[in-house]
Design an enzyme around this catalytic site. Sequence first.
Site, PDB file in Angstrom:
ATOM      1  N   LYS A 183      -1.434  -1.077 -32.679  1.00  0.00           N
ATOM      2  CA  LYS A 183      -0.625  -1.418 -31.506  1.00  0.00           C
ATOM      3  C   LYS A 183      -0.526  -0.197 -30.577  1.00  0.00           C
ATOM      4  O   LYS A 183      -1.305   0.738 -30.704  1.00  0.00           O
ATOM      5  CB  LYS A 183       0.743  -1.928 -31.965  1.00  0.00           C
ATOM      6  CG  LYS A 183       0.656  -3.202 -32.794  1.00  0.00           C
ATOM      7  CD  LYS A 183       0.179  -4.371 -31.947  1.00  0.00           C
ATOM      8  CE  LYS A 183      -0.014  -5.609 -32.759  1.00  0.00           C
ATOM      9  NZ  LYS A 183      -0.627  -6.701 -31.996  1.00  0.00           N
ATOM     10  N   LYS A 212       6.793 -11.600 -21.733  1.00  0.00           N
ATOM     11  CA  LYS A 212       5.642 -10.802 -21.266  1.00  0.00           C
ATOM     12  C   LYS A 212       4.346 -11.585 -21.445  1.00  0.00           C
ATOM     13  O   LYS A 212       3.538 -11.669 -20.523  1.00  0.00           O
ATOM     14  CB  LYS A 212       5.608  -9.486 -22.059  1.00  0.00           C
ATOM     15  CG  LYS A 212       4.503  -8.531 -21.656  1.00  0.00           C
ATOM     16  CD  LYS A 212       4.855  -7.113 -22.035  1.00  0.00           C
ATOM     17  CE  LYS A 212       4.669  -6.804 -23.503  1.00  0.00           C
ATOM     18  NZ  LYS A 212       3.267  -6.669 -23.942  1.00  0.00           N
ATOM     19  N   GLY A 228      -2.628  -4.031 -23.671  1.00  0.00           N
ATOM     20  CA  GLY A 228      -3.714  -4.630 -24.444  1.00  0.00           C
ATOM     21  C   GLY A 228      -3.971  -6.062 -24.023  1.00  0.00           C
ATOM     22  O   GLY A 228      -5.118  -6.522 -23.994  1.00  0.00           O
ATOM     23  N   ASP A 237       5.380  -8.172 -33.151  1.00  0.00           N
ATOM     24  CA  ASP A 237       5.932  -7.168 -32.234  1.00  0.00           C
ATOM     25  C   ASP A 237       7.364  -6.776 -32.589  1.00  0.00           C
ATOM     26  O   ASP A 237       7.891  -5.789 -32.064  1.00  0.00           O
ATOM     27  CB  ASP A 237       5.904  -7.701 -30.793  1.00  0.00           C
ATOM     28  CG  ASP A 237       4.485  -7.765 -30.255  1.00  0.00           C
ATOM     29  OD1 ASP A 237       3.581  -7.136 -30.847  1.00  0.00           O
ATOM     30  OD2 ASP A 237       4.270  -8.452 -29.234  1.00  0.00           O
ATOM     31  N   ARG A 293       2.178   1.739 -35.659  1.00  0.00           N
ATOM     32  CA  ARG A 293       3.621   1.462 -35.836  1.00  0.00           C
ATOM     33  C   ARG A 293       4.093   1.607 -37.285  1.00  0.00           C
ATOM     34  O   ARG A 293       5.298   1.702 -37.509  1.00  0.00           O
ATOM     35  CB  ARG A 293       3.967   0.067 -35.283  1.00  0.00           C
ATOM     36  CG  ARG A 293       3.967   0.059 -33.774  1.00  0.00           C
ATOM     37  CD  ARG A 293       4.377  -1.271 -33.171  1.00  0.00           C
ATOM     38  NE  ARG A 293       4.454  -1.148 -31.721  1.00  0.00           N
ATOM     39  CZ  ARG A 293       4.366  -2.165 -30.878  1.00  0.00           C
ATOM     40  NH1 ARG A 293       4.199  -3.393 -31.325  1.00  0.00           N
ATOM     41  NH2 ARG A 293       4.455  -1.963 -29.580  1.00  0.00           N
TER      42      ARG A 293
HETATM   43  C1  S3P Z   1       0.025 -10.671 -27.402  1.00  0.00           C
HETATM   44  C2  S3P Z   1      -0.464 -10.793 -28.675  1.00  0.00           C
HETATM   45  C3  S3P Z   1      -0.146  -9.872 -29.772  1.00  0.00           C
HETATM   46  C4  S3P Z   1       1.073  -9.005 -29.450  1.00  0.00           C
HETATM   47  C5  S3P Z   1       1.017  -8.461 -28.054  1.00  0.00           C
HETATM   48  C6  S3P Z   1       0.955  -9.581 -27.038  1.00  0.00           C
HETATM   49  C7  S3P Z   1      -0.372 -11.647 -26.369  1.00  0.00           C
HETATM   50  O1  S3P Z   1      -1.235  -8.983 -29.974  1.00  0.00           O
HETATM   51  O2  S3P Z   1       1.167  -7.963 -30.386  1.00  0.00           O
HETATM   52  O3  S3P Z   1       2.160  -7.665 -27.780  1.00  0.00           O
HETATM   53  O4  S3P Z   1       0.255 -11.697 -25.301  1.00  0.00           O
HETATM   54  O5  S3P Z   1      -1.341 -12.389 -26.626  1.00  0.00           O
HETATM   55  P1  S3P Z   1      -2.551  -9.379 -30.822  1.00  0.00           P
HETATM   56  O6  S3P Z   1      -3.242 -10.440 -30.114  1.00  0.00           O
HETATM   57  O7  S3P Z   1      -3.341  -8.131 -30.899  1.00  0.00           O
HETATM   58  O8  S3P Z   1      -2.059  -9.804 -32.153  1.00  0.00           O
END
Ligand code: S3P
Length: 439
Positions: free
Chosen positions: A345, A23, A97, A318, A349
Amino acid sequence: MKHLTVSPLKNLIKTTLSVPSDKSISHRAIIIGAIANGRTEIKNLLTSEDCLCTLKIMQQLGVEISNFNNFETVTVYGKGLNSFTEPKNILNCGNSGTTMRLMSGLLSGQNFLSVLVGDDSLMNRPMRRVIEPLTLMGAKIFGREDNTKAPIVITPGILHGISYEMPVSSAQVKSAIMLAGIQAKGETKIIEKEKSRDHTERMLTAFGATIKCDKNEIIIGSEQNLQAQNISIPGDVSSAAFFMAACAIIPGSEMLLQKVSTNPTRTGIITVLKKMGIKIESTNKKEVSGEPIADLFISSGELNATEVKGSTIPLLIDEIPILCIAMAQANGKSIIKDAKELRFKESDRIKTMVQVLNKLGVEVNELEDGLEINGLAGEPFKLNHSIEWPKHSDHRIAMSIAIAALKANEPVQVPGAEWISTSFPTFEKLIHQIQMAVV
Ligand code: S3P
């Protein structure tokens, strides 16, 4: 997928699985493809709802994106950083996010107004962490509730480089600053206390950016001349983790997971499961588009409790919900600490997993920054009918419950199953595959 009922497995698992594409790398391939010059062909893009939000936003910004054979290959026709056009409507990041934070950085350097919104979960997640550093860079970026939450409104600003020490470990914030940094005057330096996933650094390098990465420090210059590349996206280790855990809680199981990303900033789950007694061997190791990949052979036996804390946390952030399920089946008491970020998150969580584990009949203690879990030493989960499942809109919570159901004393109708497609559209199919492939 609205309803998903998972029945306990009667036997061992012995199968080969391909998990969906990564992802994080998929979001970055669309965004960096769009700001490069030329035609970027992406093979195996993850077409989950989260990544489709990023793709649609890029199209709203005027980027031409086509797909061949039902997304087998996606082509992004990049025209450089100054090619975007003002969107006619708000930009909807859905549950993602990553989309909201990375787009905040990218749009901060653009010469037009943009407004980023999301679903109920995303509208309540912290955005000051991205608004603050971007404001220091000269961005005109504002959020609801004193710049802490979305909607995020961005108007044209003149960006300059900064030196920024990250208060929390976050690859999304780090990437937002980098995407603003490449549009700023002068160099941008980012210092991380604990290293978070480095996909943006790797992909910008693959596209020809001048970027220096030394341990926990990144220096990125402005006026980058990015050139289009062909990208092939590996399997997502965060998705693979659900099936590694399925193996772990059904001792004697064996599984081959094909073409999984083994980027060392993401493989904390492999290290911890090994420490708990699971055998994980990597074969067919390769590097594809700047990212390491391998086939992973998992075999399970006795599962022992462990403690996870400190700099390991960002390397498996994650995977903690599904790790809690593995810990709940282990011999002894496991502890997770230094993981307060879990509270921010798609759901809180820590709180949600405490409720899930209580429902599964597991003794658990909620900590401010983690959980203490008394493992059932291989005894099936015994559902407590006087406790409700938590209400949530969190794909990883739903999938963790579904995996736990494989070791429950009765079939489970997974709450929140409709959220699974935000990251793992083939999850139900793979659950059926392991249920069919028992020996
Ligand atoms: C992600 C970074 C992580 C992760 C999210 C995906 C990314 O979050 O938890 O699912 O793709 O950069 P954070 O940057 O908030 O740690």
